[in-house]
Design an enzyme around this catalytic site. Sequence first.
Site, PDB file in Angstrom:
ATOM      1  N   LYS A  41       3.617   9.251   8.657  1.00 29.42           N
ATOM      2  CA  LYS A  41       3.068   8.706   9.988  1.00 29.42           C
ATOM      3  C   LYS A  41       3.980   9.233  11.066  1.00 29.42           C
ATOM      4  CE  LYS A  41       0.443   5.102   8.109  1.00 29.42           C
ATOM      5  NZ  LYS A  41       0.388   4.240   6.975  1.00 29.42           N
ATOM      6  N   ASP A  97       9.326   2.866   0.447  1.00 32.41           N
ATOM      7  CA  ASP A  97       8.062   3.311   1.210  1.00 32.41           C
ATOM      8  C   ASP A  97       8.330   3.123   2.580  1.00 32.41           C
ATOM      9  OD1 ASP A  97       5.975   4.358   2.103  1.00 32.41           O
ATOM     10  OD2 ASP A  97       4.476   3.524   0.611  1.00 32.41           O
ATOM     11  N   TYR A 130       0.752  -1.262   0.010  1.00 31.17           N
ATOM     12  CA  TYR A 130      -0.134  -0.030   0.023  1.00 31.17           C
ATOM     13  C   TYR A 130       0.941   1.132  -0.049  1.00 31.17           C
ATOM     14  CZ  TYR A 130      -3.483   3.324   1.506  1.00 31.17           C
ATOM     15  OH  TYR A 130      -4.354   4.461   1.724  1.00 31.17           O
TER      16      TYR A 130
END
Length: 421
Positions: free
Chosen positions: A259, A231, A138
């Site tokens: 995050k 990522d 994702y």
Amino acid sequence: MKSEELFNESKKFLPGGVDSPVRAYKPYPFFAERAKGSKIIDVDGKTYIDYCLAYGPMVLGHANPEVMAEVILQLKNGSAYGVPTEKEIELAKMVVKKVPCADMVRFVNSGTEATMSAIRLARAATTRNKIVKFEGSYHGAHDYVLVKSGSGAMGLPDSPGVPEETTKNTILVPFNDEDVLLDLVKDQGDSIAAIIIEPIMGNIGFIPPKKGYLEFLRKLTSENDIILIFDEVITGFRIAEGGAQEYFGVTPDLVTFGKILGGGFPIGALAGKKELMEMIAPSGNVYQAGTFNGNPISVTAGLTTLKQLNHSFYSEMNLKGEKLRDGIRDVLVENDLNYQVAGLSSMFQVYLTEKEVWNYEDAKTAQIDKFTHYFQTLLNNGVFVPPAQFECCFLSLMHSDDDIQNTLEIIDKGMKTIKNL
Ligand SMILES: *Cc1c(COP(=O)(O)O)cnc(C)c1O
């Protein structure tokens, strides 16, 4: 229950009653009232030990006192300027110091924006269009990468509204498989701009790379002038100070963050080698922009968080993680269950399958119907893990030995619930 009432009300005004799909679960999600340390408290006054931690950011626990104090000071001086600030340099310097591949940084507002911009940059730098992503990875909710994604997008492999023209340049491969990539690059290497990878898959549960796999990717991409993008929106500042690239000793060309970097506030970033980063506008012509890019609140919270993430922090997190995972393994043995306990440092998940999980197909063998019952038992007993088998659970610095002990007892209850289903 007030949560139930709020959810019914919410559904009238917000699609599905939530602002991000994974937050909706049956019969209704609890609504948060407040959170502190390792605990989140709902509007009905019930307290949960929180292993969702906002899907990763809250590594110091909720409402960290230093972060709060600094953010309040900054708030008094304004929350957005549209002009640069010294703190942006400070945060960029800190990222550069910690992260092996980072010479320069561009701050954006989310992980989604970070991967979108990194892909644009890679395409510009190589003048190639294709990108490679892994099944079940994702990289946010934008069109280029919304193909067989993990996280809340599971089961919506190709969202309506994403034109084929956009995703025809996105090639899917299985994680941890060298042969497939070798063949692909042999065939199409000269039209591939980038390989984008979560060095540890964290949106399909938890899947580590096989030994040597990231090294293989590094070599393959270097030899074929393909840009390697890690990522690290989850693993960044979580697995080690320098993220998964430090932990595994493999340095990509570009990295994306989100995050944890925002210390509980919205942020994203891309970072990488100077030659590449200087192609971004205004020093170069690869367009990237944002009203709130580098906004002083997120930057302050990020700075105050990163300052607290030193070597001893990671040692402590590793111990907590090991303790919890070992405890879960014991619970499984006692219950005669053969499920997979996955994780590293402060990340973990239990796959309800007897198959070892090395890729998307393996993960899909997990019994998600049982997971629902497991999740509900945990929730009823005051342990909040993400409501889906294919999310990852997180620990924070504030999770105490008592929290872990209590959690293990409740996980035991959860396992007993599903054992005879
Ligand atoms: C969460 C996540 C994103 C998206 O970040 P947002 O801030 O939610 O847009 C991208 N990549 C990975 C690996 C993620 O876990």
